[in-house]
Enzyme design. Structure first.
Site, short mmCIF file in Angstrom:
data_model
loop_
_atom_site.label_atom_id
_atom_site.label_comp_id
_atom_site.label_asym_id
_atom_site.label_seq_id
_atom_site.Cartn_x
_atom_site.Cartn_y
_atom_site.Cartn_z
N LYS A 278 -15.36 -53.50 10.30
CA LYS A 278 -14.43 -54.47 10.88
C LYS A 278 -14.12 -55.59 9.89
CE LYS A 278 -13.99 -58.53 13.43
NZ LYS A 278 -14.68 -59.81 13.43
N ASP A 297 -12.70 -54.66 16.86
CA ASP A 297 -13.91 -55.23 17.43
C ASP A 297 -13.86 -54.97 18.92
OD1 ASP A 297 -11.97 -56.95 18.32
OD2 ASP A 297 -12.75 -58.73 17.32
N HIS A 299 -13.01 -56.83 21.25
CA HIS A 299 -11.78 -57.41 21.78
C HIS A 299 -10.63 -56.40 21.69
CE1 HIS A 299 -9.88 -61.14 23.12
NE2 HIS A 299 -8.84 -60.86 22.35
N GLN A 316 -18.45 -44.08 24.93
CA GLN A 316 -19.06 -44.93 23.92
C GLN A 316 -19.47 -46.26 24.53
OE1 GLN A 316 -19.66 -44.16 20.77
NE2 GLN A 316 -18.55 -42.25 20.56
N PHE A 347 -3.68 -59.21 19.59
CA PHE A 347 -4.94 -59.96 19.52
C PHE A 347 -4.67 -61.43 19.83
CE2 PHE A 347 -8.16 -62.47 17.35
CZ PHE A 347 -9.34 -61.79 17.65
#
Length: 410
Positions: A278, A297, A299, A316, A347
């Site tokens: 990341k 991430d 988010h 997951q 984002f």
């Protein structure tokens, strides 16, 4: 004492270049977690450090205005000695020395600043930093045509643009982001610059510092200093990464990764202590010209699941390298070669600090949300049809029958 510049106090102390807000919104771009060194020092005025200078930026409907401050004249070896003395003091952390150092610092206050005259160079720096050669309106149009959800968000969050930061500043800032949030990261980066960076100028009792050099970060005393300043385990990562770059690659290595292919640059960054996939993708996207890099991430993972019905092949509970790659590929296929730029818009739109921008009149909001949902259903159905094209006709019919049965039971 010098003050932060304000456009209303007199435009003659400012310079400007043409730039409409649909191409750049300072309030969104500078506060969405790309860079951690910009502060709103007056309404609509943002002050930060860029290219070793202190800038204040603001904008009108069709122009980007900038004021560049003159650095204090007494920087150089003297400043470097003062910086090292400051590090030594912070490591020792002896109360009896604190007052003496504070007095010395007060005596060495930066000189008042004036407007720098290197207009052409400054404009080029600004264009490069905001990548103004990229036509954002055209990209928004392309993303919106391919993605109904993005099209809805784009109406509100216009002008979210990727910065082209200095690779050293970007890398070491993002090493600080592990298990952290934006406001705390800003504080850590500021303390890092105060401890190890050269002083630039002072405005309204706020001192500004340059970002530390690789040599300053690699010093053996740095880890203890940064632990004292609350960096925790990140202190070791910062010092060791700087040392590894200098010992193994050299000063120009990070800059050189701009010309390397995306995956090669990302894998090279991942060899550094404290740099995972990341962080490497953030550095690739925000400083190394890799527009297709999509940092993932928790988010971004939630955005993919909530807004795009993204599901992984296996359930997951955490982000693995495979999940990171699969989500990145999903968005790259949807948005194309500037997928990282598009992801930054979503984002930004999901950050709590910007939720007030989503407030709309009650009469319009439900109608628009319903239309977006309908468009998303159509888009999802098209995607399903594409993925099922290679399956036997009988299997597709069976699925359709099950869907029809389930719908009738509801």
């Amino acid at each position: 004492m010098a003050k932060h510049a304000v456009l209303s106090s007199g435009a003659k102390m400012w310079r400007c270049l043409p730039c409409v807000k649909s191409e750049l919104r300072l309030d969104l771009t500078l506060a969405c977690g790309q860079s951690f060194r910009w502060r709103e020092t007056a309404e609509g005025h943002w002050t930060g450090v860029m290219g070793g200078r202190v800038w204040t930026l603001t904008q009108t409907d069709d122009s980007l205005w900038y004021h560049v401050y003159k650095n204090q004249d007494n920087c150089g070896e003297g400043c470097d000695r003062k910086r090292k003395a400051g590090v030594a003091f912070q490591v020792e952390n002896k109360p009896e020395k604190r007052s003496r150092v504070a007095v010395k610092k007060e005596e060495e206050e930066p000189m008042p600043v004036t407007l720098a005259q290197d207009t052409e160079e400054e404009e080029e720096t600004l264009r490069d930093y905001f990548q103004l050669n990229v036509k954002l309106v055209d990209l928004y149009r392309e993303w919106g045509a391919a993605d109904p959800h993005f099209n809805h968000i784009a109406d509100i969050f216009t002008g979210v643009r990727m910065l082209r930061q200095d690779p050293t500043e970007c890398l070491f800032s993002f090493i600080c982001t592990s298990n952290n949030h934006i406001s705390r990261i800003q504080g850590m980066v500021e303390r890092l610059c105060q401890a190890l960076g050269a002083p630039l100028c002072q405005l309204d009792q706020t001192s500004y510092y340059n970002f530390p050099s690789l040599s300053a970060l690699a010093d053996n005393s740095v880890e203890a200093c940064l632990r004292d300043l609350g960096f925790g385990y990140r202190a070791r990562f910062l010092q060791q990464s700087a040392k590894q770059i200098l010992d193994t690659h050299g000063l120009q290595w990070l800059e050189g990764l701009r010309s390397a292919p995306y995956l090669q640059a990302r894998d090279a960054l991942r060899t550094l202590p404290g740099v995972g996939t990341k962080v490497a993708d953030c550095v690739c996207l925000m400083s190394l010209d890799k527009a297709a890099a999509v940092p993932v991430d928790t988010h971004v993972w939630q955005i993919a699941k909530r807004d795009y019905n993204y599901t992984s092949a296996t359930a997951q509970k955490s982000i693995t390298d495979k999940l990171h790659r699969d989500i990145g590929d999903f968005f790259r296929k949807l948005w194309g070669p500037y997928a990282g730029w598009a992801q930054s818009v979503l984002f930004c739109a999901d950050l709590k600090k910007f939720q007030k921008l989503k407030e709309m009149s009650p009469s319009k909001q439900p109608q628009k949300e319903e239309r977006v949902k309908e468009e998303m259903v159509v888009a999802c159905e098209k995607t399903k049809i594409k993925t099922e094209e290679n399956k036997p006709v009988k299997d597709i019919k069976t699925k359709a029958a099950r869907h029809k049965k389930a719908k009738s039971s509801v």
